[in-house]
Design an enzyme around this catalytic site. Structure first.
Site, PDB file in Angstrom:
ATOM      1  N   ALA A 114       0.856  -1.179   0.000  1.00 40.05           N
ATOM      2  CA  ALA A 114       0.000   0.000   0.000  1.00 40.05           C
ATOM      3  C   ALA A 114       0.900   1.239   0.000  1.00 40.05           C
ATOM      4  O   ALA A 114       2.113   1.135   0.218  1.00 40.05           O
ATOM      5  CB  ALA A 114      -0.903   0.001   1.226  1.00 40.05           C
ATOM      6  N   LYS A 115       0.336   2.374  -0.258  1.00 45.83           N
ATOM      7  CA  LYS A 115       1.097   3.621  -0.185  1.00 45.83           C
ATOM      8  C   LYS A 115       0.107   4.768  -0.092  1.00 45.83           C
ATOM      9  O   LYS A 115      -1.031   4.655  -0.553  1.00 45.83           O
ATOM     10  CB  LYS A 115       1.965   3.800  -1.442  1.00 45.83           C
ATOM     11  CG  LYS A 115       3.140   4.724  -1.249  1.00 45.83           C
ATOM     12  CD  LYS A 115       4.329   3.999  -0.628  1.00 45.83           C
ATOM     13  CE  LYS A 115       5.487   4.920  -0.380  1.00 45.83           C
ATOM     14  NZ  LYS A 115       6.680   4.163   0.061  1.00 45.83           N
ATOM     15  N   GLY A 116       0.578   5.887   0.493  1.00 44.05           N
ATOM     16  CA  GLY A 116      -0.294   7.053   0.596  1.00 44.05           C
ATOM     17  C   GLY A 116       0.462   8.307   0.239  1.00 44.05           C
ATOM     18  O   GLY A 116       1.701   8.329   0.211  1.00 44.05           O
TER      19      GLY A 116
END
Ligand code: NAD
Length: 425
Positions: A114-116
């Site tokens: 995941a990444k933000g």
């Protein structure tokens, strides 16, 4: 330590998502990946885009845009940092989330990718504004994060303090402390010992393995390091302690070289006093470009992406290149280095020590039982050594470079989990 914008290791957004998908396509062909699974893992599982209203110090509201992307969660909850940067794009976050899936799978920790990111310029914001932004962004993405769902971490311009605000916001909303919602926290609220040096230490362990595989003795082996921040500085001290000779280091202002070996502690003191290694008097000045091409056995790019190119790849003298930085080698340079017999330890292997100790932090938080640093380092060594050996074995059996070997291991694991779980409904 707050990073400055010009020191950032931000990936260029140019086609970065297409590039990530092409890398997967290439490995899919190499390992004969099942077509349906290939289609499935080619896209992110979930994308959340949020508008983040923030009260600024002058009383006005500003609107910011943020993202959280979960690429694949077949092997466990999502894991990946949150980046605060004016140039963040959704495509970039999608690519970074996919790379996190492969990195976690390669070191075989039970996380997906995941990444933000939030489009903002943290350098121009006060601490209060940054806190307001962080707390509201956390609230907006709180519907998809959590210790069993998706666990953020620091990335470009997000610090342990920001992780503390994320943890507090999420905990306040649930009515009790939930340290396992985020990693990279300060030690006093559930952070892990050893996290600060984990990336460099993991890099050292895989370099040691590569030296052994290539039959190069550690004693007296010469090391050049580009970048002297978290990854580069700790790599210099840990490698020096292990018996390597550090001959060249650099930062954004330039570098220094001493062919008989730099006094690493003196270089660090000089950097603390002057802000840079470049004017250190115990060696000769050298440009960042020349650091990459200098006479050494091990080269560690630990600063920026895209520094090894078609132009300098033919001039690299190192026998091992260890990618502490994310994305320092362009694909064409990769081929040249491989053809010249230089072993490139790819970023998803060489800098995976950071996410591995983040995993330890999460485990310790869930158990409310904290480990000694020795135990953390031993466990890290086991994981990194195993990941190197599996990568090396795949690279040899497919007769490809270490990057493709690493992808073969990682994509194979994600595919296996996807097939075993089957398609719902
Ligand atoms: P950092 O900001 O602490 O340090 C970056 C260093 O690079 C600084 O010394 C800076 O002066 C130097 N630098 C900037 N521009 C340069 C240039 N043009 N030439 C030479 N040096 C230059 O960052 P960091 O945390 O050490 O991260 C470095 C790289 O490692 C990034 O690619 C990052 O994504 C990657 N990485 C870091 C971690 C981690 O745990 N810190 C984990 C995984 C990957």
């Amino acid at each position: 330590m707050t990073k400055t914008l010009d020191e950032s290791a931000v990936q260029s957004a140019d086609n970065v998502w297409t590039m990530a998908q092409s890398q997967l396509d290439e490995v899919a062909r190499l390992i004969g990946l099942n077509d349906s699974v290939h289609k499935y893992i080619r896209y992110p599982k979930r994308i959340l885009e949020v508008s983040v209203p923030v009260r600024m110090d002058n009383g006005d509201f500003n609107m910011f845009t943020g993202f959280r992307v979960q690429h694949n969660m077949s092997r466990g909850p999502g894991k990946g940092g949150i980046r605060f940067h004016p140039a963040v794009t959704l495509d970039e976050v999608k690519a970074l989330a996919m790379w996190m899936t492969w990195k976690c799978a390669l070191v075989n920790i039970p996380f997906g990718g995941a990444k933000g990111g939030v489009i903002c310029d943290p350098k121009s914001m006060s601490m209060q504004e940054l806190e307001n932004l962080t707390r509201r962004f956390t609230t907006e993405i709180s519907i998809i994060i959590g210790p069993e769902k998706d666990i953020p971490a620091p990335d470009v311009y997000t610090t342990p303090q920001i992780m503390a605000w994320i943890m507090d916001t999420f905990s306040m909303q649930h009515g009790y402390s939930i340290p396992g919602v985020v990693t990279g926290k300060p030690i006093s609220i559930g952070g892990s010992l050893g996290r600060d040096k984990a990336t460099a230490r993991g890099c050292l362990y895989v370099i040691d393995e590569a030296m052994e595989a290539l039959g190069i003795p550690v004693e007296g082996a010469r090391v050049a390091i580009q970048g002297f921040g978290n990854a580069g500085l700790h790599a210099a001290t840990l490698m020096r302690d292990r018996g390597y000779t550090i001959v060249a280091v650099s930062d954004s202002r330039g570098g220094v070289i001493n062919r008989t070996g730099l006094d690493v502690d003196a270089v660090i003191k000089h950097k603390e006093a002057t802000g840079s290694v470049s004017s250190y008097s115990g060696g000769d000045a050298i440009s960042n470009k020349d650091v990459l091409e200098c006479d050494c056995d091990v080269l560690i790019p630990a600063a920026l992406e895209k520094v090894l190119t078609i132009d300098n790849a033919p001039k690299i003298k190192a026998r091992i290149v260890a990618e502490a930085a994310n994305g320092p080698t362009l694909p064409e340079a990769d081929e040249i280095l491989h053809d010249r017999g230089i072993m490139v330890l790819p970023d998803i292997l060489a800098n995976a020590g950071g996410v591995t100790v983040s995993y330890f932090e999460w485990v310790q938080d869930l158990q409310a039982n904290f480990w000694e640093e020795d135990e953390i380092n031993q466990r890290l060594k086991r994981i990194m050594t195993r990941a190197f050996r599996e990568t090396y074995q795949q690279a040899q059996s497919y007769r490809v470079n270490m990057r493709k070997g690493a992808y073969a291991v990682a994509v194979g694991r994600v595919a296996e989990a996807t097939i075993l779980r089957g398609l719902y409904p």
